[in-house]
Design an enzyme around this catalytic site. Structure first.
Site, PDB file in Angstrom:
ATOM      1  CB  CYS A 127      -5.794  11.056  10.329  1.00  0.00           C
ATOM      2  SG  CYS A 127      -4.651  10.092  10.786  1.00  0.00           S
ATOM      3  NE  ARG A 166      -8.203   4.386   4.318  1.00  0.00           N
ATOM      4  CZ  ARG A 166      -8.552   5.689   4.913  1.00  0.00           C
ATOM      5  NH1 ARG A 166      -9.112   6.267   5.157  1.00  0.00           N
ATOM      6  NH2 ARG A 166      -7.531   6.582   4.197  1.00  0.00           N
ATOM      7  CE  LYS A 200      -2.128   1.424   4.058  1.00  0.00           C
ATOM      8  NZ  LYS A 200      -2.240   3.073   4.475  1.00  0.00           N
ATOM      9  CG  ASN A 201       1.979   2.929   3.490  1.00  0.00           C
ATOM     10  OD1 ASN A 201       1.594   3.215   3.278  1.00  0.00           O
ATOM     11  ND2 ASN A 201       2.793   2.263   4.805  1.00  0.00           N
ATOM     12  NE  ARG A 258      -0.748  10.472   9.685  1.00  0.00           N
ATOM     13  CZ  ARG A 258      -0.549   9.093   9.474  1.00  0.00           C
ATOM     14  NH1 ARG A 258      -2.413   8.383   9.165  1.00  0.00           N
ATOM     15  NH2 ARG A 258       0.011   8.864   8.185  1.00  0.00           N
ATOM     16  CG  ASP A 289       2.121   1.675   8.903  1.00  0.00           C
ATOM     17  OD1 ASP A 289       1.623   2.230  10.192  1.00  0.00           O
ATOM     18  OD2 ASP A 289       1.907   1.934   8.417  1.00  0.00           O
TER      19      ASP A 289
HETATM   20  C1  UD1 Z   1       3.438   6.898   6.168  1.00  0.00           C
HETATM   21  C2  UD1 Z   1       3.152   5.619   5.389  1.00  0.00           C
HETATM   22  C3  UD1 Z   1       2.222   5.131   7.400  1.00  0.00           C
HETATM   23  C4  UD1 Z   1       2.878   4.649   8.432  1.00  0.00           C
HETATM   24  C5  UD1 Z   1       4.129   6.259   8.437  1.00  0.00           C
HETATM   25  C6  UD1 Z   1       5.223   6.212   9.725  1.00  0.00           C
HETATM   26  C7  UD1 Z   1       2.290   5.658   3.946  1.00  0.00           C
HETATM   27  C8  UD1 Z   1       1.306   6.182   2.992  1.00  0.00           C
HETATM   28  N1  UD1 Z   1       2.068   6.506   4.830  1.00  0.00           N
HETATM   29  O1  UD1 Z   1       2.774   8.306   7.084  1.00  0.00           O
HETATM   30  O2  UD1 Z   1       1.929   3.907   7.800  1.00  0.00           O
HETATM   31  O3  UD1 Z   1       2.767   4.226   9.986  1.00  0.00           O
HETATM   32  O4  UD1 Z   1       4.439   6.903   7.497  1.00  0.00           O
HETATM   33  O5  UD1 Z   1       5.967   4.835   9.642  1.00  0.00           O
HETATM   34  O6  UD1 Z   1       3.558   5.552   3.451  1.00  0.00           O
HETATM   35  N2  UD1 Z   1       5.175  14.205  10.889  1.00  0.00           N
HETATM   36  C9  UD1 Z   1       6.000  16.225  10.973  1.00  0.00           C
HETATM   37  N3  UD1 Z   1       6.118  17.025  10.667  1.00  0.00           N
HETATM   38  C10 UD1 Z   1       5.767  16.385   8.745  1.00  0.00           C
HETATM   39  C11 UD1 Z   1       5.402  15.085   8.596  1.00  0.00           C
HETATM   40  C12 UD1 Z   1       4.907  14.218   9.960  1.00  0.00           C
HETATM   41  O7  UD1 Z   1       6.112  15.930  12.746  1.00  0.00           O
HETATM   42  O8  UD1 Z   1       5.551  17.030   7.847  1.00  0.00           O
HETATM   43  C13 UD1 Z   1       5.890  13.690  11.472  1.00  0.00           C
HETATM   44  C14 UD1 Z   1       4.164  13.021  11.949  1.00  0.00           C
HETATM   45  O9  UD1 Z   1       2.650  13.727  12.791  1.00  0.00           O
HETATM   46  C15 UD1 Z   1       4.353  11.324  13.219  1.00  0.00           C
HETATM   47  C16 UD1 Z   1       5.938  11.314  12.330  1.00  0.00           C
HETATM   48  O10 UD1 Z   1       6.548  12.638  12.106  1.00  0.00           O
HETATM   49  O11 UD1 Z   1       3.931  11.614  13.827  1.00  0.00           O
HETATM   50  C17 UD1 Z   1       6.367  10.325  11.007  1.00  0.00           C
HETATM   51  O12 UD1 Z   1       5.563  10.872  10.084  1.00  0.00           O
HETATM   52  P1  UD1 Z   1       5.010   9.998   8.597  1.00  0.00           P
HETATM   53  O13 UD1 Z   1       6.590   9.199   8.386  1.00  0.00           O
HETATM   54  O14 UD1 Z   1       5.882  11.336   7.315  1.00  0.00           O
HETATM   55  O15 UD1 Z   1       4.606   9.221   8.339  1.00  0.00           O
HETATM   56  P2  UD1 Z   1       3.720   9.392   7.237  1.00  0.00           P
HETATM   57  O16 UD1 Z   1       4.474   9.933   5.326  1.00  0.00           O
HETATM   58  O17 UD1 Z   1       2.356  10.403   7.072  1.00  0.00           O
END
Ligand code: UD1
Length: 420
Positions: A116, A399, A22-23, A121, A307
């Site tokens: 979410c 999902r 998925k990711n 996030r 995850d």
């Molecule tokens: C992706 C995955 C999700 C997984 C996550 C962590 C996809 C579609 N989703 O989500 O399944 O759980 O990686 O492995 O690939 N953060 C900030 N600022 C930002 C971005 C992130 O503070 O601009 C924080 C987030 O709130 C969270 C952490 O960083 O606490 C990790 O987030 P991130 O690695 O960005 O996860 P996603 O890309 O949203």
């Protein structure tokens, strides 16, 4: 409302084929808008999130066909820089379209995805990276308006190895003049797959899988059809492993790169499960009684993935001893705990830490899936509980898991779905 009805006390036996990641699929589908051409992509999981991403592309003038896990995507007709607010709200990861649409059309209009089920996030790191690369971004009433002003490759230091921010920056930087370096980049296999896909398209990226990614801006000349096959889903594989580990089982997990989920297999081995790899198949044998693990911390790759936290918790809820889990990636990812408690699990949470006292057995109950992985955890708990469990709101599970119920049935699980 759709629910699963699961009869407990299962033993798992048989073969499970793991589907596409998925990711990996979501950012790769998003990146097809970078350049107007035709793409044939295999091994795409047939899940709600993927279908919503196709709906977004269709909405922007692209054409997508999706059957038998193969997508044919034609992005030549892209005629809009507006990503539907209604759809962004449904699929948070559509924010990765931001970099790709900016690259293609020099502007983007996309709703701020907001928090979410699993936490706030924020996307500050995405926006900081794009701004440094020359994008002007303003927010008005929850909508982000981006326009490309002075685009130039540069060095970007991420404060945290965010998966989404790494992908967004990669997708915008691929076509810029000059070189871009992403320091402290996310190292997930899905980032490596995105690099592979983009290089197959003709872009020039290296370093994915390490903390420094180098992107050499490239104006694509060749617009031939791109063919690609996505990697398999390590979290889906981990979920089946997690289920088998805490029941008397022997299962064969096929079509998965074991190296991608070593941090998961090693924990279950430590807990007493036997895991071996034979000709590309991961064989899991368990007597069903696991030993608790004193301390487990979720971390960015190659650490133990957030995850898998919920599924692991469901497994350890009947282990011998006390397991302490520290969720360091997301701040509110314990919504499955009260549901597991309804089934007799002894779990206490203090902030981001959960203490799991293994109990002799769980019992069936009516529980509610609150998010994707938490929902999978409830299904795992239900499989080994005494009696019948009803898991409500399984759209959360659908999902992210392709054909979950059929795959479980093939392993001998007594599970059906009902709609009320
Ligand atoms: C992706 C995955 C999700 C997984 C996550 C962590 C996809 C579609 N989703 O989500 O399944 O759980 O990686 O492995 O690939 N953060 C900030 N600022 C930002 C971005 C992130 O503070 O601009 C924080 C987030 O709130 C969270 C952490 O960083 O606490 C990790 O987030 P991130 O690695 O960005 O996860 P996603 O890309 O949203």
């Amino acid at each position: 409302m759709e629910s699963f009805i699961i009869e407990g006390r299962n033993n798992l036996e048989g073969i499970v084929e793991i589907g596409g990641s998925k990711n990996a699929a979501l950012p790769i589908i998003a990146s097809t808008v970078l350049c107007g051409r035709e793409y044939i992509i295999e091994n795409i999981p047939d899940i709600e999130d993927v279908r919503m991403m196709f709906e977004i592309l269709d909405n922007m003038g692209c054409e997508t066909q999706f059957e038998n896990n193969i997508a044919i995507i034609d992005t030549r007709g892209l005629n809009s820089h507006v990503v539907s607010e209604k759809l962004v709200k449904k699929i948070r990861s559509s924010i990765i379209l931001m970099g790709a649409v900016l690259h293609r059309t020099n502007s983007v209009e996309i709703a701020y995805p907001g928090g979410c089920e699993i936490g706030l996030r924020p996307i500050d790191l995405h926006l900081k990276g794009l701004k440094k690369l020359g994008v002007e971004i303003v927010e008005k009433k929850g909508i982000l308006y981006g326009s490309v002003k002075n685009p130039l490759g540069c060095e970007i230091q991420l404060d945290y190895p965010s998966v989404g921010a790494t992908e967004n920056v990669m997708l915008f930087a691929v076509g810029l003049k000059g070189k871009t370096y992403i320091y402290n980049a996310a190292k997930e296999p899905e980032i490596f797959d995105l690099q592979n896909f983009l290089n197959t398209c003709g872009y020039k990226i290296s370093g994915a899988g390490t903390s420094i990614i180098e992107i050499e801006g490239t104006e694509l000349q060749n617009k031939d059809t791109v063919e690609y096959k996505i990697i398999s889903d390590r979290i889906e594989a981990g979920t089946f492993l997690s289920a088998a580990a805490s029941m008397k089982s022997k299962i064969y997990i096929r079509n998965i790169e074991k190296a991608h989920f070593n941090s998961i297999t090693s924990l279950f081995e430590e807990a007493g499960c036997e895991i071996r790899e034979s000709h590309g198949t991961v064989v899991v044998s368990s007597e069903g009684k696991l030993k608790a693990i004193e301390k487990v911390t979720t971390q960015p790759y190659p650490g133990f993935p957030t995850d898998m936290q919920a599924q692991f918790m469901a497994s350890m809820s009947t282990a011998i001893g006390t397991t302490i889990l520290d969720e360091t990636v997301f701040e509110s990812r314990y919504k499955h705990v009260p549901e597991l408690q309804k089934m007799g699990a002894d779990i206490t949470t203090i902030g981001r830490v959960a203490v799991i006292e293994g109990v002799e057995k769980l019992h069936g109950a009516e529980v509610n899936a609150k998010d994707l992985r938490g929902g999978a955890a409830l299904v795992i708990a239900a499989m080994k509980a005494e009696g019948i469990t009803k898991v409500n709101d399984i759209y959360h599970i659908n999902r992210g898991y392709d054909n979950f119920m059929n795959k479980l049935q093939n392993l001998g699980v007594i599970i059906t779905s009902i709609e009320e």
